[in-house]
Design a protein around this motif. Sequence first.
Motif, mmCIF file in Angstrom:
data_model
loop_
_atom_site.group_PDB
_atom_site.id
_atom_site.type_symbol
_atom_site.label_atom_id
_atom_site.label_comp_id
_atom_site.label_asym_id
_atom_site.label_seq_id
_atom_site.Cartn_x
_atom_site.Cartn_y
_atom_site.Cartn_z
ATOM 1 N N LEU A 1 0.826 -1.213 0.000
ATOM 2 C CA LEU A 1 0.000 0.000 0.000
ATOM 3 C C LEU A 1 0.860 1.264 0.000
ATOM 4 O O LEU A 1 0.499 2.267 -0.611
ATOM 5 N N MET B 1 2.317 1.890 -3.509
ATOM 6 C CA MET B 1 1.209 2.304 -4.374
ATOM 7 C C MET B 1 0.836 3.758 -4.123
ATOM 8 O O MET B 1 0.717 4.563 -5.046
ATOM 9 N N ALA B 2 0.668 4.086 -2.848
ATOM 10 C CA ALA B 2 0.222 5.439 -2.475
ATOM 11 C C ALA B 2 1.265 6.481 -2.846
ATOM 12 O O ALA B 2 0.934 7.624 -3.181
ATOM 13 N N TYR C 1 3.295 6.632 -5.398
ATOM 14 C CA TYR C 1 3.469 6.940 -6.827
ATOM 15 C C TYR C 1 2.720 8.207 -7.242
ATOM 16 O O TYR C 1 3.348 9.151 -7.763
ATOM 17 N N PRO C 2 1.402 8.300 -7.016
ATOM 18 C CA PRO C 2 0.729 9.557 -7.351
ATOM 19 C C PRO C 2 1.256 10.739 -6.535
ATOM 20 O O PRO C 2 1.346 11.857 -7.057
ATOM 21 N N ARG D 1 4.519 11.776 -8.295
ATOM 22 C CA ARG D 1 4.484 12.150 -9.708
ATOM 23 C C ARG D 1 3.416 13.184 -10.064
ATOM 24 O O ARG D 1 3.545 13.883 -11.050
ATOM 25 N N ASN D 2 2.349 13.234 -9.286
ATOM 26 C CA ASN D 2 1.284 14.173 -9.586
ATOM 27 C C ASN D 2 1.233 15.217 -8.477
ATOM 28 O O ASN D 2 0.511 15.078 -7.502
ATOM 29 N N SER E 1 5.536 6.903 -21.636
ATOM 30 C CA SER E 1 4.251 7.506 -21.977
ATOM 31 C C SER E 1 4.138 7.691 -23.481
ATOM 32 O O SER E 1 3.091 7.422 -24.086
ATOM 33 N N SER F 1 0.172 3.557 -20.144
ATOM 34 C CA SER F 1 -0.665 4.339 -19.233
ATOM 35 C C SER F 1 0.119 4.542 -17.934
ATOM 36 O O SER F 1 1.116 3.868 -17.687
ATOM 37 N N SER F 2 -0.337 5.486 -17.114
ATOM 38 C CA SER F 2 0.360 5.740 -15.853
ATOM 39 C C SER F 2 0.455 4.481 -15.006
ATOM 40 O O SER F 2 1.459 4.234 -14.348
ATOM 41 N N PHE F 3 -0.607 3.688 -15.021
ATOM 42 C CA PHE F 3 -0.610 2.480 -14.194
ATOM 43 C C PHE F 3 0.437 1.493 -14.674
ATOM 44 O O PHE F 3 1.134 0.878 -13.873
ATOM 45 N N TYR G 1 3.864 2.626 -13.709
ATOM 46 C CA TYR G 1 4.151 2.268 -12.319
ATOM 47 C C TYR G 1 4.569 0.804 -12.217
ATOM 48 O O TYR G 1 5.585 0.462 -11.622
ATOM 49 N N GLU H 1 -5.660 11.692 -16.624
ATOM 50 C CA GLU H 1 -5.022 10.459 -16.226
ATOM 51 C C GLU H 1 -4.135 10.689 -15.001
ATOM 52 O O GLU H 1 -4.063 9.868 -14.120
ATOM 53 N N ILE I 1 -4.555 8.593 -11.353
ATOM 54 C CA ILE I 1 -3.644 7.736 -10.590
ATOM 55 C C ILE I 1 -3.764 7.994 -9.079
ATOM 56 O O ILE I 1 -3.281 7.217 -8.285
ATOM 57 N N MET J 1 -4.597 5.429 -6.494
ATOM 58 C CA MET J 1 -3.620 4.490 -5.938
ATOM 59 C C MET J 1 -3.386 4.732 -4.455
ATOM 60 O O MET J 1 -2.874 3.857 -3.750
ATOM 61 N N TYR J 2 -3.679 5.938 -3.962
ATOM 62 C CA TYR J 2 -3.540 6.106 -2.508
ATOM 63 C C TYR J 2 -4.861 5.935 -1.764
ATOM 64 O O TYR J 2 -4.912 6.126 -0.559
#
Lengths: 273, 297
Positions: free
Chosen positions: A85, A88-89, A91-92, A95-96, A171, A176-178, A181, B12, B16, B19-20
């Motif tokens: 978890l 996973m958490a 990554y966004p 990156r975002n 990309s 895709s972003s997923f 990852y 997109e 993502i 994911m959290y």
Amino acid sequence: MKTFLKNNWLKTIIAGVICLIHIVPFYISITVALKAKTDLSSRWILPKELYLENFIKAIERAEIFSAMKNSLIITITAVLIITILGAMAAYPLARNRSGLNKTMLNVILAVMMIPPLSILVPLLTFVTRIGGVSTFWGIILVVATYQLPLSIFLYTNFIRTIPMDLDNAASIDGCSSFSIYYKIILPLLKPVTATVIILVGVNIWNDYQFSLYLLQDPDMKVVTLAVANFFAQSSSNFGAASATALMAICPITVMYLFLQQYFVKGMVDSAIK
Amino acid sequence: MSESRKTNIINEKNMINIMYLPALILFCIFVFYPFVSGIRISFTNWNGFSQNFEYIGWLNYKNLLHDEILQLALKNTLIYGIGSTILQQMLGLFYAVFLDKKFIGSKTTRTVVYLPVLIAAVIMGYMWYFIFQYNSGALNDVLRVLGLESVDWLAKGNQAVWIITLVNTIQYTGVSMVIYLAGLQNIPKMYYEAAQIDGAGPISQFFKITLPLLYPAIVTSVTLNLIGGLKLFDVIKALTNGGPGYSSHSISTLVDHTYFKTQAAGYSSAMGVILFLIIMGVALLTIKIFDKNEVDM
């Protein structure tokens, strides 16, 4: 050259004194554990012959092995949840970088600082209501939740050091972003995952505060509880209590001696960044 | 890049965020919900198990203001927090500077100093108990050999508080040491060489080069130690359990005691809220002070 040697030995002597101060509780615990109740010699003196009865008591009465089994189940499962978890958490969050995600990171930082005792009453009430007291899933979910922030932070900082060019190239290739990852970021996370496993694993193995309240059934006790309970009960037999404590710290001490640089590196990485 | 492709990418990017979500759900269930319901409970006279309770407004908080036991626990909490932080920085910095250059035994010493960090604080506390115990305690053995009276180390509240602080310090000095060792490695050697040419001695080198350049490490180490010390619970449980009387309680152990021994769940929750506010306040204050200093430098 002569003065160099002289300095060296003075330093070594000072280092010896430092070692003594920090090793004393271990040494005293060993001498206490190796002596019979009737042996009233000073705790500084090693016994003339080894007395192992205390360790047998630790196994039979403090049930240290069953406690270790419980601790191991909780630690491994919780660490698994936390690494999956957490990565996973992160990554966004790495990156975002939107305003929302910045707030998320701050909230996670705040969670890291919450003292368990400040939410003791409501947490215990809530876990009791959902039937999670003295169950593996109850303690695992709680300790995993409270260690998650640390892993999210470590993963976020690490992912930020991975060049964005990798993501961009993938990309353009239509990923895709997923899948970026999954295919690109995840395989690069091995070193930081080692850090997360060590830091979080040690914290969970050593947990006392959550276990004390959430594991009330004696069959569910973990190593810290086994040691604490045994000390509370056996004020007349410190030898057995000490043997229990020594057996409880054995696994982590041995692991530390073999994987020392990873333990230290993990600590530094988590603190400095 | 066309307009639609751009929005696609933005969408997109936000997608993502799911994911959290799993982590967020766990936080909501086990952190935010209990936290909010703790604030709610703190305004009631609930005893922890009964179905009936009443909202009593700010009464718990008003009582806390006049609670002498809480004031004592607050004072102790500050000693545990600030006292161990100061001692750990001094000791940790000394160890780091001392062990930075290799000599026979330097590596072993690092290993030994860091070992207690990895051991459960509650177990470490019990191990220290063999030393401070009155009857047959290792420290009193030393006193007896020296021809001195035995001391009941943990029987006096104030003394117990400092012993707990010391035990906590010795256990976690390894953290500060390791952070400072890492900090020292980041200081370029040429600064020292230049200072030597200018005729600066080791002491002025320490204060003019080492200390200022260690600033980020100091910030990290102080913040970590402060928060850890203010939360102190495990060692106190092992060594004194808050006693004698209430004299060595921290707020953490007092919350535990109030809930389990006097069944005052509402009151205990109010204490928990205070504990949370203190830790957050101190954390924010530390960050603020250090940020400001960094600008000044």
